[in-house]
Enzyme design. Structure first.
Site, PDB file in Angstrom:
ATOM      1  N   HIS A 179       0.830  -1.207   0.000  1.00  0.00           N
ATOM      2  CA  HIS A 179       0.000   0.000   0.000  1.00  0.00           C
ATOM      3  C   HIS A 179       0.867   1.260   0.000  1.00  0.00           C
ATOM      4  CE1 HIS A 179      -3.719   2.224   1.485  1.00  0.00           C
ATOM      5  NE2 HIS A 179      -2.759   3.069   1.822  1.00  0.00           N
ATOM      6  N   GLU A 180       1.870   1.306   0.902  1.00  0.00           N
ATOM      7  CA  GLU A 180       2.700   2.501   1.014  1.00  0.00           C
ATOM      8  C   GLU A 180       3.617   2.669  -0.195  1.00  0.00           C
ATOM      9  OE1 GLU A 180       1.774   4.529   3.143  1.00  0.00           O
ATOM     10  OE2 GLU A 180       0.570   3.131   4.315  1.00  0.00           O
TER      11      GLU A 180
END
Length: 218
Positions: A179-180
């Protein structure tokens, strides 16, 4: 990434490749390290979907200096204030490829650290098991949606001194790493959803009241 719980558990696997021959130990003294980062930092408001900085690839980190260290301190403070488990620099309006995390894996082990210029390994087919748990994002506050992602991830990048590092994650922590890293290449999790699910998420966001300070879009 916003907090949530998953139930899947996965054994850890060792992997060696490139300059970073061993996985970085991000579990030892995790609580103390996270506290030290955020006590030095100042919480900043979170940018939300629609802000241009979230929708383009960030610049590589090339200066591993005091300014970078101060940014990471602010990112930890901002992450804590927003009750998140991961935060990319562009989520506080900074166009640099760095993210921080303070995230448990599915066994409840706490992982804390920062990664500059992250790149995800391609996971071999025999390790590619998809987990379709809910996902949320501080830049899409108040909204969640199921999203299938591999339940194992390896990220390679640099630490705050510019040294090569590699991280591995399983389950929820693997989702956080993916996600990051996505954020720093201009992609939000909602960009991976179907049009119908994306519309649903944006509706949820419109109906919710953020529990932390955000940057209003002009």
């Amino acid at each position: 990434m916003s907090q949530q719980e998953t139930e899947k558990q996965q054994d850890r696997h060792a992997h060696e490749h490139g300059e970073a021959s061993e996985f970085f130990d991000d579990t030892t003294d995790a609580e103390a390290r996270e506290l030290a980062y955020r006590e030095r930092g100042t919480a900043r408001p979170i940018t939300v979907v629609g802000n241009p900085v979230l929708h383009k690839e960030c610049r590589d980190v090339t200066e591993f200096d005091d300014a970078l260290a101060a940014l990471v301190d602010d990112m930890f403070a901002s992450q804590k204030a927003a009750e998140g488990v991961g935060l990319a620099a562009n989520q506080i309006g900074v166009d640099l490829k760095v993210f921080v995390y303070d995230c448990p894996d599915d066994d409840g082990v706490r992982h804390t650290g920062a990664v500059c210029n992250p790149v995800l390994d391609e996971i071999p087919a025999d390790r590619r098991v998809l987990d379709d748990s809910n996902e949320g994002c501080l830049s899409v506050p108040g909204a969640y949606m199921e999203l299938a992602r591999p339940d194992y991830a390896i990220v390679r990048g640099q630490d705050l001194q510019g040294n090569p590092i590699a991280l591995e994650g399983t389950g929820y922590f693997a989702r956080c790493l993916q996600h990051e890293t996505d954020h720093l290449y201009g992609r939000l999790y909602i960009d991976r959803l179907s049009k119908r699910d994306r519309k649903d998420v944006l509706r949820q966001m419109e109906e919710a009241t953020p529990k932390f300070e955000t940057v209003p879009n002009l």
